[in-house]
Write an enzyme that holds these catalytic residues in place. Structure first.
Site, PDB file in Angstrom:
ATOM      1  N   CYS A  81      18.487  30.239   0.448  1.00  0.00           N
ATOM      2  CA  CYS A  81      19.641  29.349   0.243  1.00  0.00           C
ATOM      3  C   CYS A  81      19.284  28.229  -0.736  1.00  0.00           C
ATOM      4  CB  CYS A  81      20.073  28.771   1.591  1.00  0.00           C
ATOM      5  SG  CYS A  81      21.276  27.436   1.474  1.00  0.00           S
ATOM      6  N   CYS A  84      20.176  24.724   0.505  1.00  0.00           N
ATOM      7  CA  CYS A  84      19.217  24.306   1.540  1.00  0.00           C
ATOM      8  C   CYS A  84      17.950  23.744   0.897  1.00  0.00           C
ATOM      9  CB  CYS A  84      18.839  25.482   2.447  1.00  0.00           C
ATOM     10  SG  CYS A  84      20.217  26.272   3.297  1.00  0.00           S
TER      11      CYS A  84
END
Length: 192
Positions: A81, A84
């Site tokens: 991600c 993230c």
């Protein structure tokens, strides 16, 4: 007259820079510059070099967080991600500021161990931050890329024991949890 001016300058004892730097002076400047450059590199590395792996390594196990009587921030994330990874330094700063008052848990959505939690918290996009009071009740969540102050203000509210968080249901740009790369983890205590 030139000699007189140089004599006056050197006899004044001003301790300033020599009029014509010598090789030793140049070497000192080069060494100081090199040390400064390394220092700047390391300080920026410490600031921005925080990874998801670093965060998950210091995270509290989920079960322990729910049982120790402190409020908790649960971050659902994945190594793949991009958002993230981008937010990891901000999360780290908030964690460092509040780690004595608030638990920080990292749950990797690719780990099948967390299926029940993914359903329970309605995780559809990551990063998904769930804010739990000291009894484990969800007070709100923030999903995706949002201003760092949202996380800071929510964690501050948890730390102060506020009944709600200021940013309870906010969604920004996120990665879809449907992209999960599900795998079994052999260590049942793994955060991964």
């Amino acid at each position: 007259q030139e000699n007189t001016a140089v004599e006056q300058e050197s006899s004044s004892g001003g301790g300033g820079l020599p009029e014509y730097p010598d090789k030793a002076f140049n070497r000192r400047i080069a060494v100081i510059s090199g040390v400064a450059a390394v220092g700047l590199f390391l300080s920026s590395r410490l600031e921005f070099g925080i990874s998801l792996k670093d965060l998950s390594a210091t995270a509290l196990p989920y079960e322990e967080a729910l049982s120790n009587g402190k409020p908790t921030v649960v971050e659902f994330y994945a190594d793949w991600c991009e958002v993230c990874r981008e937010l990891a330094p901000d999360v780290y700063k908030v964690e460092q500021k509040f780690r004595d008052k608030v638990n920080f848990v990292m749950l990797n959505v690719d780990n099948t161990k967390w299926e029940q939690e993914l359903d329970e918290f309605g995780v559809e996009g990551i990063p998904h931050f769930a804010f739990l009071d000291k009894h484990g009740n969800e007070e709100g969540n923030v999903v995706g890329r949002l201003p760092a102050r949202y996380l800071l203000e929510n964690v501050d509210a948890l730390a102060r024991g506020e009944p709600t968080v200021p940013h309870a249901r906010v969604v920004g740009q996120y990665s879809s949890a449907e992209n999960r790369k599900v795998h079994q983890v052999s260590d049942p205590r793994s955060h991964g």
